[in-house]
Design a protein around this motif. Structure first.
Motif, mmCIF file in Angstrom:
data_model
loop_
_atom_site.group_PDB
_atom_site.id
_atom_site.type_symbol
_atom_site.label_atom_id
_atom_site.label_comp_id
_atom_site.label_asym_id
_atom_site.label_seq_id
_atom_site.Cartn_x
_atom_site.Cartn_y
_atom_site.Cartn_z
ATOM 1 N N ASN A 1 14.393 27.196 27.732
ATOM 2 C CA ASN A 1 13.107 27.829 27.975
ATOM 3 C C ASN A 1 12.042 27.272 27.033
ATOM 4 O O ASN A 1 12.329 27.582 25.750
ATOM 5 C CB ASN A 1 13.381 29.530 27.828
ATOM 6 C CG ASN A 1 12.291 30.081 27.980
ATOM 7 O OD1 ASN A 1 11.205 29.474 28.211
ATOM 8 N ND2 ASN A 1 12.224 31.458 28.492
ATOM 9 N N SER B 1 13.948 32.364 34.627
ATOM 10 C CA SER B 1 15.131 32.234 35.231
ATOM 11 C C SER B 1 15.374 31.823 36.645
ATOM 12 O O SER B 1 16.293 31.125 37.099
ATOM 13 C CB SER B 1 16.075 33.664 35.116
ATOM 14 O OG SER B 1 15.049 34.488 35.999
ATOM 15 N N VAL C 1 15.983 27.895 36.835
ATOM 16 C CA VAL C 1 17.345 27.264 36.331
ATOM 17 C C VAL C 1 17.923 26.365 37.284
ATOM 18 O O VAL C 1 18.231 25.260 36.751
ATOM 19 C CB VAL C 1 18.107 28.331 35.462
ATOM 20 C CG1 VAL C 1 19.320 27.673 35.145
ATOM 21 C CG2 VAL C 1 17.522 29.015 34.455
ATOM 22 N N THR D 1 18.437 22.306 37.106
ATOM 23 C CA THR D 1 19.710 21.779 36.709
ATOM 24 C C THR D 1 20.049 20.695 37.662
ATOM 25 O O THR D 1 20.429 19.601 37.451
ATOM 26 C CB THR D 1 20.904 22.827 36.930
ATOM 27 O OG1 THR D 1 20.339 24.066 36.066
ATOM 28 C CG2 THR D 1 22.095 22.234 36.584
ATOM 29 N N VAL E 1 18.090 30.958 30.336
ATOM 30 C CA VAL E 1 19.260 30.390 30.768
ATOM 31 C C VAL E 1 20.526 30.880 31.054
ATOM 32 O O VAL E 1 21.143 30.971 32.108
ATOM 33 C CB VAL E 1 19.326 28.956 30.151
ATOM 34 C CG1 VAL E 1 20.430 28.079 30.693
ATOM 35 C CG2 VAL E 1 18.161 28.310 30.085
ATOM 36 N N LEU F 1 23.185 28.070 37.282
ATOM 37 C CA LEU F 1 23.305 26.613 36.756
ATOM 38 C C LEU F 1 24.738 26.003 37.065
ATOM 39 O O LEU F 1 24.819 24.812 37.431
ATOM 40 C CB LEU F 1 23.010 26.960 35.399
ATOM 41 C CG LEU F 1 23.152 25.453 34.215
ATOM 42 C CD1 LEU F 1 22.295 25.747 33.148
ATOM 43 C CD2 LEU F 1 24.599 25.387 33.858
#
Length: 336
Positions: A182, A214, A217, A221, A239, A246
């Motif tokens: 973040n 969030s 994420v 990824t 995260v 993720l």
């Protein structure tokens, strides 16, 4: 006749005096009973937490358990209020304002954003924070050994040099390491700097993917899995709270994921040199009880949990096609 009048006046005075004494005695008796019936004053403690995930929940449990051992039991000698911001920064600020307005005897913020918000609001109320990676960089305290007059706490700083070395031991051919964090959290920025420094010493390039919430994420990824040999997650609440998203993206591309806390390893990361967050909570609880017993936060240096434990997830390693080095197995806590 005059003598009779005097006697009657004396009798009346005596009767009035006796009535007054009786009334005073009755009033005193009521007051005494009220005092005996009034409950013992409970200390008012507020715990504020940025989000819910296993590591932070473990801290909170450790704090509450330790406070109970120190004689501060919720509902008996302590009135505890717990508020969770659900990863919403607007909620973080509102909760801090609410707890200050309620004139808590002590506020315990868990994580850097929560501690920052409380520190800005609570100028006189004692504060003992937990899980703040770098409280100086976050401008919560001026120094670790000499914190603010009303603020102290515990840091969850992780040994990032050891984390990068651990990834290298699992993947000797490691050339590019992905880091998702973040960009709005000071603690995450500090850790990324540590990771970059440690990686450079090993000849490894760091590919950074920043997020602001969030919800980003999984997408971020997916944007780096084709560019890296592995992913390392710092101690980052945004995260970690979306770890499953993720992990799904990383598994699809067979990119191993490593963490900086043991709870995330239990959820599917390969390994970490992690701290025990429950123990960190207990340590925070000790400091909190000292404050409730009269000690000044400013006289208590910020503390860290120095013991780190190598934690490995054999099933996760297998899922990513990795074998666990024998030299690591001997000293590791292995989760299935």
């Amino acid at each position: 006749m005059r003598r009779v009048q005097v006697i009657i006046a004396l009798l009346v005075a005596m009767l009035l005096a006796l009535a007054g004494c009786g009334q005073a005695t009755k009033t005193e008796s009521v007051q005494q009973k009220a005092e005996q019936a009034s409950p013992e004053k409970k200390v008012k403690v507020g715990i504020t937490q940025i989000a819910e995930h296993p590591a932070l929940d473990s801290i909170r449990k450790g704090i509450i358990d330790q406070l109970a051992e120190e004689g501060f039991k919720d509902g008996e000698t302590m009135q505890l209020e717990y508020l969770n911001a659900q990863n919403d920064m607007n909620n973080v600020a509102t909760i801090a304002q609410q707890m200050v307005a309620d004139k808590k005897d002590l506020i315990i913020p868990i994580t850097t954003p929560s501690a920052q918000a409380v520190a800005q609001q609570a100028k006189e109320i004692p504060v003992v924070f937990s899980a703040v990676t770098d409280p100086v960089a976050a401008k919560i305290v001026p120094a670790l050994d000499k914190p603010a007059e009303n603020i102290t706490g515990t840091s969850d700083v992780s040994p990032m040099d050891k984390q990068v070395q651990l990834v290298k031991e699992f993947i000797p051919s490691l050339k590019k390491l992905g880091v998702i964090y973040n960009t709005g959290e000071v603690n995450a920025e500090v850790q990324v700097g540590m990771i970059e420094e440690a990686a450079k010493a090993l000849g490894v390039t760091v590919e950074k993917a920043g997020v602001s919430s969030s919800n980003e994420v999984k997408q971020r990824t997916e944007s780096i899995v084709g560019k890296v040999d592995a992913i390392l997650i710092p101690v980052d609440n945004t995260v970690v709270s979306s770890f499953e998203a993720l992990l799904t993206a990383a598994k699809a591309s067979k990119v191993p994921v490593f963490a900086s806390d043991s709870d995330t390893v239990k959820r599917g990361a390969v390994a970490t040199y992690g701290i025990d967050y429950y123990k960190l909570g207990r340590q925070t609880g000790v400091m909190a009880s000292r404050v409730l017993k009269g000690e000044k936060p400013g006289s208590m240096p910020v503390e860290t949990l120095k013991d780190v434990q190598l934690v490995m997830n054999e099933a996760a390693a297998k899922n990513f096609g990795l074998s666990v080095p024998d030299k690591l197995k001997a000293n590791a806590q292995v989760v299935k």
